[in-house]
Design an enzyme around this catalytic site. Sequence first.
Site, PDB file in Angstrom:
ATOM      1  N   ARG A 182     -22.867  21.454  13.941  1.00  0.00           N
ATOM      2  CA  ARG A 182     -23.174  20.875  12.876  1.00  0.00           C
ATOM      3  C   ARG A 182     -23.731  19.573  13.451  1.00  0.00           C
ATOM      4  NH1 ARG A 182     -23.559  25.009  10.153  1.00  0.00           N
ATOM      5  NH2 ARG A 182     -21.624  26.070   9.696  1.00  0.00           N
ATOM      6  N   LYS A 303      -6.991  22.484  14.834  1.00  0.00           N
ATOM      7  CA  LYS A 303      -7.392  23.159  13.717  1.00  0.00           C
ATOM      8  C   LYS A 303      -6.504  24.461  13.915  1.00  0.00           C
ATOM      9  CE  LYS A 303     -11.672  25.329  11.850  1.00  0.00           C
ATOM     10  NZ  LYS A 303     -13.146  25.313  11.876  1.00  0.00           N
ATOM     11  N   GLU A 307     -10.588  29.308   9.380  1.00  0.00           N
ATOM     12  CA  GLU A 307     -11.956  30.076   9.683  1.00  0.00           C
ATOM     13  C   GLU A 307     -11.707  30.852  11.249  1.00  0.00           C
ATOM     14  OE1 GLU A 307     -14.627  26.656   9.655  1.00  0.00           O
ATOM     15  OE2 GLU A 307     -14.752  26.887   7.549  1.00  0.00           O
ATOM     16  N   ARG A 340      -5.167  19.317  10.989  1.00  0.00           N
ATOM     17  CA  ARG A 340      -5.924  19.477   9.866  1.00  0.00           C
ATOM     18  C   ARG A 340      -5.495  20.224   8.733  1.00  0.00           C
ATOM     19  NH1 ARG A 340     -11.098  21.160  11.109  1.00  0.00           N
ATOM     20  NH2 ARG A 340     -12.265  19.416  10.108  1.00  0.00           N
ATOM     21  N   ARG A 357     -10.727  28.627  -3.640  1.00  0.00           N
ATOM     22  CA  ARG A 357     -10.480  27.750  -2.122  1.00  0.00           C
ATOM     23  C   ARG A 357     -10.178  26.389  -2.353  1.00  0.00           C
ATOM     24  NH1 ARG A 357     -15.457  27.301   2.534  1.00  0.00           N
ATOM     25  NH2 ARG A 357     -14.962  25.410   3.030  1.00  0.00           N
ATOM     26  N   ASP A 386     -15.540  21.043   1.112  1.00  0.00           N
ATOM     27  CA  ASP A 386     -16.102  20.871   2.388  1.00  0.00           C
ATOM     28  C   ASP A 386     -17.322  20.043   2.395  1.00  0.00           C
ATOM     29  OD1 ASP A 386     -16.289  21.150   5.069  1.00  0.00           O
ATOM     30  OD2 ASP A 386     -17.212  23.095   5.072  1.00  0.00           O
ATOM     31  N   GLU A 408     -10.332  12.563   6.478  1.00  0.00           N
ATOM     32  CA  GLU A 408     -11.373  12.908   7.387  1.00  0.00           C
ATOM     33  C   GLU A 408     -12.719  12.846   6.593  1.00  0.00           C
ATOM     34  OE1 GLU A 408     -10.637  16.569   9.510  1.00  0.00           O
ATOM     35  OE2 GLU A 408     -12.729  16.931   9.175  1.00  0.00           O
ATOM     36  N   GLU A 414     -23.958  17.748   7.512  1.00  0.00           N
ATOM     37  CA  GLU A 414     -24.115  18.931   7.512  1.00  0.00           C
ATOM     38  C   GLU A 414     -24.669  19.440   6.222  1.00  0.00           C
ATOM     39  OE1 GLU A 414     -20.347  20.982   8.028  1.00  0.00           O
ATOM     40  OE2 GLU A 414     -21.065  22.947   7.631  1.00  0.00           O
TER      41      GLU A 414
END
Length: 699
Positions: A182, A303, A307, A340, A357, A386, A408, A414
Amino acid sequence: MRETGRWTQLWLAYKPRQDMGNGLYLAHIFWDGFDRQDPVIENAQAELAKGLAGMLGTVPKEVDELPSDGLIVRRIAEHQHPEENNVRYEIKCETTGMPDGTSATKEAQEAEVGPEGYRLVQEGKTLTLTAADEKGVLYGVFHILRQIALEQPLKGLHITCRPDNPLRMLNHWDNMDGSIERGYSGRSFFFENGEILVDERTRDYARFAASVGINGVVLNNVNVKDRATWLITDRYFDKVSEIARIFAGYGIRLFLSLNYAAPMELGGPDSADPLDEAVISWWKEKFAEVFARIPNLGGFLVKADSEGRPGPFTYGRTQADGANMLADLVKPYGGIIIWRCFVYNCTQDWRDRKTDRARAGYDNFIGMDGDYHDNVILQIKNGPMDFQIREAVSPLLGGLTRTNQMLEVQAAQEYTGQQIDLCYLIPLFKEVLDFKTYCKPELNTVADVVSGRTFGNQLCGMAAVSNTGNDANWTGNDLAAANFYGFGRLAFSTSLTAQEIASEWVGMTYSNDETVKQTIVRLLMGSRETYEKYTSPLGIGWMVTPNTHYGPSVDGYEYSRWGTYHRADHLGLGVDRTDTGTGYVRQYHEPNASRYNSVETCPEELLLFFHHLPYTYRLKSGKTLIQHIYDSHFEGVEETEEMIRVWESLKGKIPEDSYALVRERFERQLYNAREWRDQVNSYFYRKSGIPDEKGRAIF
Ligand code: GCV
């Protein structure tokens, strides 16, 4: 004015400025109580010399005795009150951290300078910079330089400034092959071909970051793979510690992102189970090695279980199990673990309307509130999805009441135009900070929570995903540097307004000419709403081209596994997150939960984030939902056209290279805006069959 062709020094170009009587206070310099060989002090001196030489053409003459005119830099005890110096101090600027945001209260006047803080007082022909530590001196020096760059008099200065947030961090998503996840400003200036780069750019970056108060940097991408896993091995220690040393000279602690499965990948036990003794002793030895080689390392960002990244869930353990195990082992070295909360199911079935989500962060972390050890900080994205142009504030912020937490945000654009489209993000960040969580009757905004005011935490603050790269201008679009500058200034002083920050940045970067300032500030301040108008409507988000995340693709993620749906059909659109839907609204404290639950009280800009509504639903403006979609998309393009006209009015008033670069970006933005407008409008026209009342071209 900056030289054409050079744009490498951002807001620290130190071009000639009007003296404004400021030279008087900088003719001499007297150091009192600071070790002149300390690296931070050395850098502060060098910066002052460089800045003054460039802007005023002077270099302060160092003297051994208290001068009758000039700058006095004095160390005071951390807890020394102004009164002890027999001087009354007025707090004028960004310092107070007072609950109501005011700046000149009595308590504030009595505030201590404190760690990383500084005081600047002009009396007679002297200016005294007092600080309790070296970082305070560095920040004080940057304050003086900012004042001069903005052509504001030092005369009359009586201020005490201390940072609102203990941690003010930049997270780089730089990969060791030199790419940046990104990233929209070229390649990494930290890594290339599996090697670590250390050069003039490393130092310049540290200067820029320190000048706005950044005190922590994470060097590598949170998706730690391949060679990046080896950053905690002998292969890279020398270079990492060199960067850590350079950063430390600017008051910045270096952090690394960690691969949770490192034991397995670096030849340790064939497990990453946080409760497995073999895994624990592997990490113990590893950290002993790492901190011996990089003594001033701040700790690690992780993290996990997200993902595709490994984490404690694989072993049936909790996020707290994972974070605490690492935290206990780095504690002897003063290290911290930033963990995170971006943990969600990224293999969702789009047919499933119950899994949401948006719920995931809260659901995964709230149950262990209070269980995280004291050197763990949970890092929470500003929204539950996000980094969309508009989404609700994450209910975890202030939902957690017994855990260190930090906010954060993403300076890298992005989903917000990728540094092609202009999108000044500080208004968005401000909005998040000002959000009342109601976790307590008072001191309950996100700013209060993450600064530690609400729950008295010491470990907390703000992090931004960095928007820098190796482009000559650092941020791709010259104007995107305002987000780099602005994030730091805001994290240091959350009470500054987005407008004040924009105006400072323009003054320091371009010029203090009122027309130039007002014009660019106007462009910056309107840019987020313009971007929002031509992209996805009323908080629904997404509708972007999959993977790249630039440009429209209304159904791009609609039938995917990522949990990012708009749920449009021929009757309406939006995600029902109310009591009748996914129940997400109940993750908020009251009265937020009820406010979002009801379509009448839900803020309209978030209507489709919380509700599924028919196209014929009437907004407060009297417009139907579908008409609002059409109108806002036409307006978004018109406003972009207007932005270009406004930018063109600056031709000849700002350096030609910057004018041309931004003009070209605007051209691409206009193309993008038109695509968004036509694709979104046509999509909803075709779904709903309802024509535009104004009969404009829809396809
Ligand atoms: C670093 C989003 C981005 C990913 C990013 C992730 C994260 O999903 O698209 O590129 O990965 O957020 O924040 O971890």
